[in-house]
Design a protein around this motif. Structure first.
Motif, PDB file in Angstrom:
ATOM      1  N   THR A 114       0.850  -1.199   0.000  1.00 19.36           N
ATOM      2  CA  THR A 114       0.000   0.000   0.000  1.00 19.36           C
ATOM      3  C   THR A 114       0.881   1.243   0.000  1.00 19.36           C
ATOM      4  O   THR A 114       2.064   1.186   0.376  1.00 19.36           O
ATOM      5  N   PRO A 115       0.341   2.383  -0.391  1.00 17.72           N
ATOM      6  CA  PRO A 115       1.123   3.627  -0.306  1.00 17.72           C
ATOM      7  C   PRO A 115       1.598   3.909   1.114  1.00 17.72           C
ATOM      8  O   PRO A 115       2.676   4.476   1.311  1.00 17.72           O
ATOM      9  N   GLU A 116       0.788   3.507   2.124  1.00 17.19           N
ATOM     10  CA  GLU A 116       1.195   3.720   3.521  1.00 17.19           C
ATOM     11  C   GLU A 116       2.435   2.889   3.862  1.00 17.19           C
ATOM     12  O   GLU A 116       3.314   3.365   4.581  1.00 17.19           O
ATOM     13  N   HIS A 117       2.485   1.652   3.350  1.00 14.03           N
ATOM     14  CA  HIS A 117       3.671   0.812   3.569  1.00 14.03           C
ATOM     15  C   HIS A 117       4.918   1.465   2.982  1.00 14.03           C
ATOM     16  O   HIS A 117       5.952   1.574   3.639  1.00 14.03           O
ATOM     17  N   ILE A 118       4.809   1.864   1.738  1.00 13.87           N
ATOM     18  CA  ILE A 118       5.960   2.444   1.049  1.00 13.87           C
ATOM     19  C   ILE A 118       6.359   3.770   1.686  1.00 13.87           C
ATOM     20  O   ILE A 118       7.552   4.062   1.862  1.00 13.87           O
ATOM     21  N   ALA A 119       5.369   4.578   2.074  1.00 17.21           N
ATOM     22  CA  ALA A 119       5.666   5.870   2.705  1.00 17.21           C
ATOM     23  C   ALA A 119       6.379   5.660   4.038  1.00 17.21           C
ATOM     24  O   ALA A 119       7.303   6.408   4.380  1.00 17.21           O
ATOM     25  N   ALA A 120       5.938   4.660   4.811  1.00 10.63           N
ATOM     26  CA  ALA A 120       6.601   4.368   6.080  1.00 10.63           C
ATOM     27  C   ALA A 120       8.046   3.929   5.852  1.00 10.63           C
ATOM     28  O   ALA A 120       8.965   4.316   6.589  1.00 10.63           O
ATOM     29  N   PHE A 121       8.271   3.130   4.800  1.00 17.90           N
ATOM     30  CA  PHE A 121       9.636   2.680   4.490  1.00 17.90           C
ATOM     31  C   PHE A 121      10.494   3.864   4.050  1.00 17.90           C
ATOM     32  O   PHE A 121      11.640   4.015   4.499  1.00 17.90           O
ATOM     33  N   VAL A 122       9.949   4.714   3.193  1.00 22.26           N
ATOM     34  CA  VAL A 122      10.683   5.892   2.716  1.00 22.26           C
ATOM     35  C   VAL A 122      10.997   6.834   3.869  1.00 22.26           C
ATOM     36  O   VAL A 122      12.124   7.338   3.999  1.00 22.26           O
TER      37      VAL A 122
END
Length: 895
Positions: free
Chosen positions: A581-589
């Motif tokens: 999800t975008p939330e997953h990727i945003a948290a990783f970034v």
């Protein structure tokens, strides 16, 4: 069944079972009838009659108390089973071994126990030894299980029967030592009957000889020590065969020394009883002789092992040292032994025309020493010491040659000096009797009488004493001169004895074996201490070409929001169809922007490893995967080793990844530590945790303490990415990503690691992707672009963690659990929230970002805390609209 022995719970169950069996066997022993004069009693009944005041009653009473107390070690072993440690098991084994040893000492002193009770005691000792082996196995399965895929030496050993052969030799050495319990220490001949002094009689027949009881207890103690060490070796055999072979050296040496002690004790007692007028014999040399054969065989296997390791480190053809020095040792030993057959003392008595003579060889002196004068007994003693010394020197010299011992030349020197010394001493002793003949007249007449030569009543006679030992001394000096002429003492010390060193092109010299000076010349002119670094240096032009290809796909004017959605689409439409999800990727970034170390933890199959791989693939970065091994104990397991013999440094995959990143500082690089908590992270990664505190331009790691420079035709060439030839800078384009599982085979990650990293929890499997399309093209985000996006997000963001009410409320909630956060965590929270908000620039996600970072950095610490009222704490988090934190606490309750 084989897989069960890899499970700590199964081994722990076996250990507890054996401990309980030993407990009940001890109960059985306590209930057995004793022998005369207590044939109607057992330890229980004797303990109940303490008022009689007999020493046996007192011992039985104390033994009964000790038995009741033994329930405590049994309970402690159960506690160790559940706590997954070993201290309770070790206490139980030690306690019950002490109990058995006490019974053995009691039996040795008084012989009141039955033969069946002794058999049960022996069974208990065997069970305790087996328990000790299982304890070591269990400890290895918990934290020292070795992954051998990267260990070249272990792979080489696995492909041979060498470890099995060494194991057989270890077992044989212990069996040889056990013969010292059954082979007579000495024997006394009386009236055509022989009384054998065998130390096992102390236990079986109640022999009360003080010297036998003393030596039995000493030998039994040595046996326990050797067997316990053997148990440690056995565990190494299954988990680390290289360590097993090295540990076997100490085991073989210990058993050899033990049999030597047995021989010397038997010899001393034999001489004592002979001088006391008894007819004594001894065969105590038998275990020592058998052990000598074992040492020879082990030396051969050790030589094969050294040759195998030699091939793992350097491109050499291993060969044995020159055998010529060893031949000289054999010759000198033969000369020394043959001296026993020479006439060491020649006595001549002349009276008128009559001549009487007696010739004493070394054999004669050893055979009749008890009947000779004390001066001749000294000669006999010197001969015995000589035989033992030169025998040991010969065994050590041959073993050193076969095992390719580093200091073989020094062993040759010592063996030569020992032989020459004893020949010289014996020769001097013979001349002593010649010089001091005036004070030996009465002794000489007694010697003639001893050997049946009747001398008439001589009034006027002359006598002379001479020796043939000088011939042995001349022969030894002659061999010594040859050794000097042949320069047998000038051979260079060798670790494994160099063979042909291959030149840098990999082709052997057609002229045959190179001399040591030729090898040194080659090292002086062309030498590469780290070929792996040289290979990477040679690819610099190739790296530049690849960089030019990537720049064609370089993005322009992109935002973090663009990056997040691009990664989501790229992962969905990739060949693996990954669902993030975008939330997953945003948290990783955001985690990448907040810390250089990210930890992705959770159950297997949730996409922990795939996330950094697909991310780096999408932005055209590099991702190097390092498989962490459970045996890692220090930074060298991560970085590499320097071999002093070959003078070469062998970097590990981690170091090569750092080095490559330093040569490509424009490219974003992830170094992925897969299953990083298989070993304790602080053991191997502590230096890098400290580096996180430094400024980016001050992050460097010192690989070794010497300078590495490549030599090419007398020109020193520095490695491109090393400073001062030994220090590797950690470039700013590198992020360390660690994946972590949570099961019984891994270690809990400490607060020290958590505080310096960003953590993402993967608690459930991602849904299957169904609406995917054709793969999309990669976009090149160089390090400068990524770093600029992070810097701008931090500068643009106005989030203040210290004054945020939500964070204050959480801090107040966690205060009773002694959970707080310092300036480092506050700084990471601010950076994470500001970057996460920029990933969704058109949305209000501040509280969402705060909850994610609080959950991973702070609330997760509740996992190791005792929470009295979880429902109340859960409700408090729900009031703050921190539903993910409430779910986390709810799962703790379920677990």
């Amino acid at each position: 069944m084989k897989n069960l022995f890899k499970k700590s719970w199964f081994i722990g169950t076996l250990i507890i079972g054996l401990i309980v069996i030993v407990f009940f066997i001890n109960l059985w022993i306590m209930s057995l009838k004793l022998t005369q004069p207590y044939e109607d009693d057992n330890f229980w009944s004797l303990a109940s009659n303490l008022a009689q005041g007999d020493y046996v009653n007192i011992f039985a009473f104390i033994l009964t108390l000790v038995f009741y107390i033994s329930i405590v070690p049994v309970l402690l072993s159960g506690l160790s089973f559940f706590k997954k440690n070993s201290w309770g098991f070790i206490i139980a084994v030690t306690y019950f071994l002490g109990f058995a040893t006490t019974l053995i000492v009691f039996q040795s002193a008084f012989n009141y126990m039955s033969a069946f009770a002794i058999v049960l005691i022996v069974f208990n000792i065997i069970f305790m030894m087996g328990t000790f082996v299982l304890i070591i196995f269990r400890k290895r399965t918990l934290d020292v299980t070795k992954d051998q895929q990267e260990n070249e030496n272990t792979l080489n050993l696995e492909q041979t029967k060498l470890p099995l052969n060494v194991l057989i030799i270890d077992i044989v050495s212990i069996l040889v030592f056990l013969t010292t319990f059954f082979i007579p220490l000495y024997a006394i001949v009386e009236f055509q009957s022989v009384t054998n002094a065998t130390i096992i009689h102390v236990l079986l027949y109640g022999d009360t000889s003080i010297e036998l009881i003393t030596y039995f207890l000493i030998n039994f103690t040595i046996f326990l020590g050797i067997f316990l060490y053997f148990a440690s070796c056995i565990s190494s055999y299954f988990f680390d065969k290289e360590l097993f072979i090295n540990k076997s050296k100490a085991l073989i040496a210990s058993t050899f020394i033990a049999t030597l002690l047995f021989f010397l004790t038997g010899l001393a007692l034999y001489m004592y009883y002979t001088l006391d007028g008894e007819i004594a014999q001894t065969v105590s040399f038998i275990p020592l002789s058998m052990m000598g054969v074992v040492v020879f065989i082990y030396a051969v296997f050790k030589g094969q092992y050294n040759a195998l390791i030699q091939k793992s480190y350097v491109d050499t053809k291993a060969k044995y040292a020159e055998i010529e020095p060893l031949i000289y040792v054999f010759i000198l030993t033969a000369v020394t032994v043959l001296m026993l057959f020479l006439k060491l003392i020649k006595i001549r008595i002349t009276s008128g025309l009559s001549t009487y003579f007696v010739d004493l060889t070394g054999i004669d002196i050893l055979r009749d020493y008890a009947l000779l004068d004390p001066g001749y007994r000294i000669i006999a003693y010197i001969l015995v010491v000589m035989l033992i010394s030169i025998g040991l020197c010969l065994i050590i010299a041959v073993a050193s040659y076969l095992s390719k011992y580093k200091y073989f030349n020094s062993v040759v020197k010592f063996a030569t000096a020992t032989n020459v010394f004893f020949v010289f001493i014996i020769a001097i002793s013979g001349y002593y009797f010649q010089i001091a003949k005036e004070i030996n007249q009465v002794v000489i007449l007694d010697i003639f009488s001893l050997y049946g030569i009747n001398l008439p009543n001589l009034i006027d006679y002359n006598y002379s004493i001479s020796t043939d030992a000088i011939y042995a001394l001349i022969a030894s000096v002659f061999v010594l001169i040859i050794m000097f002429v042949r320069k047998a003492f000038d051979r260079d010390e060798m670790s494994l004895v160099e063979g042909n060193v291959l030149p840098l092109n990999g082709q052997a010299d057609s002229s045959g074996a190179s001399s040591l000076s030729d090898i040194e010349d080659e090292i002086d002119h062309e030498f590469d201490p780290c070929p792996a670094f040289t290979e990477l240096d040679s690819k610099v032009d190739l790296f530049k070409q690849e960089l030019d290809k990537r720049k064609v796909l370089k993005t322009t004017e992109k935002t973090l929001n663009d990056l997040v959605h691009f990664i989501v689409e790229y992962a969905r439409n990739s060949r693996l169809h990954l669902s993030y999800t975008p939330e997953h990727i945003a948290a990783f970034v955001a985690g990448l922007g907040a810390s250089k170390l990210s930890i992705l933890q959770g159950m297997s199959g949730t996409g922990k490893t795939s996330l950094p791989k697909i991310f780096s693939e999408a932005i055209y970065g590099n991702c190097d995967i390092i498989e962490v091994e459970s045996s890692w104990k220090d930074k060298n397991e991560l970085l590499g080793y320097y071999n002093e013999f070959s003078m070469k440094y062998t970097p590990k995959k981690f170091t090569l990844a750092l080095y490559k990143a330093a040569l490509n500082q424009e490219i974003v690089t992830f170094i992925l530590l897969d299953e990083m908590n298989l070993s304790r992270i602080e053991y191997y990664f502590s230096d890098f945790l400290s580096l996180m505190e430094n400024e980016e331009n001050q992050r460097e790691i010192k690989l070794i303490n010497i300078k590495l420079n490549r030599k090419d035709k007398e020109q020193e060439i520095e490695y491109l990415a090393l400073d001062h030839g030994h220090t590797l800078k950690v470039p700013p384009n590198v992020w360390f990503i660690g994946t972590a599982n949570r099961d019984e085979s891994t270690f809990v990650i400490s607060d020290k690691v958590y505080d310096r990293s960003h953590t993402m929890n993967f608690t459930k499997r991602a849904p299957k992707v169904r609406n995917y399309s054709s793969p999309i093209s990669r976009q090149y985000y160089d390090y400068e672009t990524i770093n600029k996006l992070f810097t701008e997000a931090k500068q643009k963001g106005n989030f203040d963690a210290e004054s945020n009410e939500l964070i204050k409320s959480v801090e107040a909630l966690l205060e009773p659990y002694n959970i707080s956060f310092g300036n480092r965590i506050l700084k990471q929270i601010e950076d994470f929230v500001n970057i996460y908000k920029e990933c969704f620039s058109n949305e209000d996600v501040e509280n969402e970002a705060i909850e994610k970072i609080l959950l991973s950095k702070v609330v997760a610490k509740l996992e190791v805390k005792a929470i009295d009222d979880k429902e109340k704490l859960e409700m408090e988090f729900e009031k703050l609209n921190l539903n993910q934190c409430a779910d986390f606490i709810r799962r703790l309750d379920n677990e």
